[in-house]
Design an enzyme around this catalytic site. Structure first.
Site, PDB file in Angstrom:
ATOM      1  N   GLU A 492       0.814  -1.219   0.000  1.00 26.41           N
ATOM      2  CA  GLU A 492       0.000   0.000   0.000  1.00 26.41           C
ATOM      3  C   GLU A 492       0.847   1.268   0.000  1.00 26.41           C
ATOM      4  O   GLU A 492       0.313   2.356   0.138  1.00 26.41           O
ATOM      5  CB  GLU A 492      -0.957  -0.020   1.184  1.00 26.41           C
ATOM      6  CG  GLU A 492      -1.963  -1.141   1.066  1.00 26.41           C
ATOM      7  CD  GLU A 492      -3.050  -1.085   2.107  1.00 26.41           C
ATOM      8  OE1 GLU A 492      -2.967  -0.250   3.024  1.00 26.41           O
ATOM      9  OE2 GLU A 492      -3.987  -1.878   1.991  1.00 26.41           O
ATOM     10  N   GLN A 597       4.682  -3.790   2.647  1.00 24.41           N
ATOM     11  CA  GLN A 597       4.512  -5.212   2.971  1.00 24.41           C
ATOM     12  C   GLN A 597       4.798  -6.038   1.727  1.00 24.41           C
ATOM     13  O   GLN A 597       4.683  -5.535   0.610  1.00 24.41           O
ATOM     14  CB  GLN A 597       3.085  -5.450   3.432  1.00 24.41           C
ATOM     15  CG  GLN A 597       2.049  -5.175   2.368  1.00 24.41           C
ATOM     16  CD  GLN A 597       0.676  -4.923   2.930  1.00 24.41           C
ATOM     17  OE1 GLN A 597       0.275  -3.795   3.142  1.00 24.41           O
ATOM     18  NE2 GLN A 597      -0.064  -5.998   3.163  1.00 24.41           N
TER      19      GLN A 597
HETATM   20  C1  BGC Z   1      -2.623  -3.842   5.104  1.00 27.34           C
HETATM   21  C2  BGC Z   1      -3.607  -4.573   4.239  1.00 27.34           C
HETATM   22  C3  BGC Z   1      -4.512  -5.401   5.120  1.00 27.34           C
HETATM   23  C4  BGC Z   1      -5.186  -4.539   6.159  1.00 27.34           C
HETATM   24  C5  BGC Z   1      -6.015  -5.352   7.130  1.00 27.34           C
HETATM   25  C6  BGC Z   1      -3.376  -3.005   6.113  1.00 27.34           C
HETATM   26  O1  BGC Z   1      -2.481  -2.365   6.948  1.00 27.34           O
HETATM   27  O2  BGC Z   1      -1.785  -3.018   4.337  1.00 27.34           O
HETATM   28  O3  BGC Z   1      -2.934  -5.413   3.339  1.00 27.34           O
HETATM   29  O4  BGC Z   1      -5.473  -6.037   4.358  1.00 27.34           O
HETATM   30  O5  BGC Z   1      -4.192  -3.854   6.892  1.00 27.34           O
HETATM   31  O6  BGC Z   1      -5.220  -6.237   7.839  1.00 27.34           O
END
Ligand code: BGC
Length: 796
Positions: A492, A597
């Site tokens: 993200e 991530q």
């Molecule tokens: C992550 C996502 C994840 C979400 C819920 C976010 O911080 O970047 O990949 O789906 O958290 O766990």
């Protein structure tokens, strides 16, 4: 804390339980998450029976939410208008005690013993407290509670009080309490308002030892019933009173108990909710469930619970020799994953399970990509049910696709009822990969079970509708390549990028799986309206899918253009500035080579058949140096690939980080609930990492390798109805079937048949080359022998 002569010592290390001795009011919020009980339908946070002191009380029913407006400073086309937030429903855990008119409250008086233990084998949370009131009256309170795996609507509490030095008058008040005030973390007043007293009382009734309350939400229009009944055992006469009002039903029991005597109350709780059923129908449903539980009785419920868990562990246990804390953490993880999914029955598995209000109770791709692989190979019915939930939301996913100008189905980034709730579209809505993650979970489940009914009723449609979405989202460029532009991949800290490799490879698999099922099952293809022209388009798109590669660096760019971005200045980033998203503007993160991530590295795991071993090693080292792990979803995946490319020490560190994320509160937010994907990462790190499990094309393969720190690793899996075990030592792996037919497996590239007779196969050596490095200050905590020993000596 007043006058407590007990100092809390944190969790104790023990292979089959999680124990916390002593009382630490400041730690209550996080221990309530860790001590939460759930069966996937009901979730009870681990609050004390007397309700105070408390951290963050919570009782949840899967799928039960309130709706509220979503705030936007500036609106935009397609922005979701309504948000959904899980509701703290009627609390049935509350049992207050008065000892000669002084309330048991751990902040007062003296506790000479206070001990809570979550038992992974019995599936209960036990508590023992020896407490002396401010005027010196001593009692022992023993409680045990469970949320039944076998009777989905039922929770039960056994509550016992013994006077220790003298005869005492005891008064116990057992409640059903709705709209209990909860401090909310939300900064949005509209959400806070929606969650302030979210339940409107519709019906209450109390008689004998039994009571029921029915409520509905104001906006989402959901209705719930909570009911309680009690069985009271005491040597002498008791006086009782029960009453019910809108938000409270209370049974009061007063009794004189002699020294050496005991008051024992068994409280049965039943819950039900519905979007359609009437007040009488829901009342009847809860009362009927109570009737069943009463008939089974406390001992019966405990026995059923134990049997359910015996069965679970027989298929799922992981045994780790050489690191007792990791052993405990991995079983804790498995236990909570089971709790999250066991009896969800066509409801989502939220990112926090039912352990807390974090992420508003929403489900994400966390379920399909992280949690479902674990459940598929351990508790396949739970995996099926979670996918059925996705199927039940297909209409909403189709509507969303239409709204976005696409065909087929576009599943939401985050949701409770299937409608998109992500208010930040570049991270949320553009993360289309969730639809391929769902289809991948469908394929994995079908391969692991051969469940024809699921394929016919749910699976094929999920594959076809998501394939249609990909075919319309991507396009053939002038060179005939199929591009998927403008999407957000797992990382993200990059958004709206072109040809994210993870997304493209997963979409390719989705398209091919849809074409395959339609070819194999022409009847289903006809039903779903998929003709040969459409299948040809899917195959052509899959064949022509763009997978960028940089020849000069010998690296795959996570997305096109990524390798041209500037580097992040890690040396100038203070440790307190992580997570970066809270301290830097997104635009700056988006234009740098900084990875929140695992993204390309996740592709190396899930789509590993698309990369050569050398590519994997180079890609892993490159992204390792740029991945900051600001999400708890990352460590498990990094463990898997570190192990595959031979960096076993690093894999071990990452496995420990994933497994201990919640027990060590690594991200400082466990108060809001446990991280299901990270707990699943513990299983991934062990089974896909050191076990090397892969399931490309439906063929189970293993490439086991153990880090020098561990003596052995043993795990069990279920595949096509066969339960089998893999035991790994440093030189060899032993496979054998525990129950069922022989299976064809692969060990380090060699095919073999596993039967009840153990097969021992050697583990080839690997030279991983120099260890990769992480961004400055972002390496995982080293799992040193000292640290491991510290817990080994504590072990009970
Ligand atoms: C992550 C996502 C994840 C979400 C819920 C976010 O911080 O970047 O990949 O789906 O958290 O766990």
């Amino acid at each position: 804390m007043t006058d407590l002569n007990l100092t809390a010592r944190g969790y104790e290390c023990s292979p089959w339980e999680l124990r916390w001795r002593g009382m630490d009011v400041d730690a209550l919020q996080r221990t309530e998450s860790a001590f939460a009980l759930s069966n996937g339908h009901i979730g009870l946070r681990g609050t004390l029976e007397e309700a105070e002191p408390r951290g963050l009380p919570g009782t949840y029913l899967n799928g039960f939410y309130e709706q509220h407006e979503l705030p936007y400073a500036e609106g935009g086309y397609g922005y979701p208008e309504a948000g959904q937030t899980v509701v703290n429903v009627t609390d049935g855990k509350v049992i207050r005690l008065l000892v000669e008119d002084e309330p048991l409250d751990m902040r007062y008086g003296v506790a000479s013993e206070h001990d809570r233990v979550l038992d992974f084998r019995t599936g209960t949370l036990r508590r023992t407290t020896e407490w002396s009131s401010p005027t010196g009256r001593r009692v022992r309170v023993t409680t045990e509670r469970l949320v039944s795996f076998t009777q989905r609507a039922i929770a039960a509490i056994r509550y016992e009080v013994e006077p220790l030095d003298e005869d005492l008058q005891l008064v116990v008040q057992s409640d059903l309490l709705a709209n209990e005030p909860v401090e909310s973390d939300t900064h949005d007043p509209r959400v806070a308002a929606a969650l302030d007293s979210p339940l409107v009382g519709e019906f209450c009734h109390a008689a004998d030892y039994e009571a029921v309350l029915v409520h509905r939400t104001r906006v989402s229009g959901l209705r719930m019933a909570a009911a309680m009944d009690h069985h009271i055992e005491v040597d002498d006469g008791i006086s009782t009173r029960i009453h019910a009002e809108d938000d409270l039903a209370r049974l009061t029991v007063a009794v004189d108990v002699p020294k050496g005597g005991r008051l024992r109350i068994t409280k049965y709780l039943a819950y039900g909710w519905s979007a359609q059923r009437s007040v009488p129908a829901l009342r009847a449903q809860a009362e009927a469930a109570l009737g069943g539980a009463r008939k089974t009785g406390w001992d019966g419920l405990v026995e059923e619970q134990q049997q359910f868990l015996d069965d679970f562990w027989a298929t799922s246990d992981i045994e780790i020799e050489g690191d007792p804390e990791l052993q405990q953490a991995v079983r804790f993880a498995l236990f909570h994953l089971l709790q999250a999914g066991a009896r969800g029955e066509s409801r989502a598995i939220p990112g926090k399970g039912l352990t807390g209000p974090g992420y508003d109770g929403h489900a994400f791709w966390d379920t399909e990509t992280f949690v479902l692989p674990v459940l598929t190979y351990t508790t396949p019915d739970a995996a099926r049910d979670a996918l059925r939930w996705r199927h039940s939301t297909l209409d909403k996913a189709r509507e969303r696709a239409t709204q976005l100008g696409l065909h087929g189905a576009a599943f939401p980034w985050r949701s409770i009822n299937g409608a998109e709730c992500s208010a930040y579209w570049p991270a949320g809505t553009a993360a289309f990969h969730v639809s391929a993650d769902i289809s991948d979970a469908v394929v994995r489940y079908l391969n692991a079970t051969g469940d024809d009914d699921f394929e016919r009723l749910h699976g094929a449609e999920l594959l076809v509708e998501t394939a249609r979405m990909w075919a319309s989202l991507g396009h053939f460029d002038r060179h005939g390549k199929f591009r998927i532009d403008g999407v957000t991949g797992p990382d993200e800290y990059s958004a709206v990028a072109d040809n994210n490799i993870y997304t493209n490879l997963m979409a390719r698999r989705n398209l091919l799986a849809a074409a395959e099922v339609c070819t194999r099952r022409p009847d289903l293809a006809r039903e779903l309206g998929a003709d040969t022209t459409e299948l040809d388009t899917w195959r052509a798109a899959a064949d022509a899918m763009v997978v960028p590669y940089d020849r000069e660096l010998g690296i795959h760019p996570q997305s096109e253009g990524f390798l041209e971005h500037d580097e992040w200045d890690y040396a100038a980033t203070e440790p307190d500035f992580y997570p970066l998203l809270l301290n830097f503007p997104y635009f700056d993160l988006y234009r740098k080579q900084v990875v929140k991530q695992a993204d390309l590295v996740l592709a190396l795991h899930l789509c590993g058949d698309s990369f050569s071993p050398d590519e994997k090693a180079r890609d892993f080292a490159y992204y390792e140096a740029r991945t900051v792990r600001d999400s708890s979803l990352s460590a498990g995946t990094q463990a898997v690939i570190a192990a595959e490319v031979g960096h076993l020490d690093l894999a071990y560190d990452y496995l420990a980080e994933a497994a201990l994320t919640d027990l060590h509160d690594v991200h400082n937010n466990v108060r809001n609930g446990l991280h299901m994907a990270s707990l699943a990462g513990a299983w991934q790190g062990a089974v896909a990492g050191f076990g090397g499990l892969r399931d490309h094309g439906g063929q189970l393969s293993f490439a086991p390798r153990l880090p020098r720190q561990l003596g052995s690793l043993k795990f069990r899996l279920a595949f096509r109805g066969t339960r089998f075990q893999v035991e790994i030592t440093h030189d060899e792996a032993t496979y054998h079937v525990l129950e069922g037919e022989p299976l064809e497996l692969v060990h380090h590239g060699e095919r073999f048949t596993v039967t009840e007779t153990p097969v021992k196969l050697p583990i080839p050596a690997i030279d991983p080359g120099p260890a990769p490095h992480q961004p400055l200050g972002r390496n995982p905590m080293r799992r040193t022998p000292d640290r491991v020993r510290q817990f080994a000596t504590q072990q009970k």
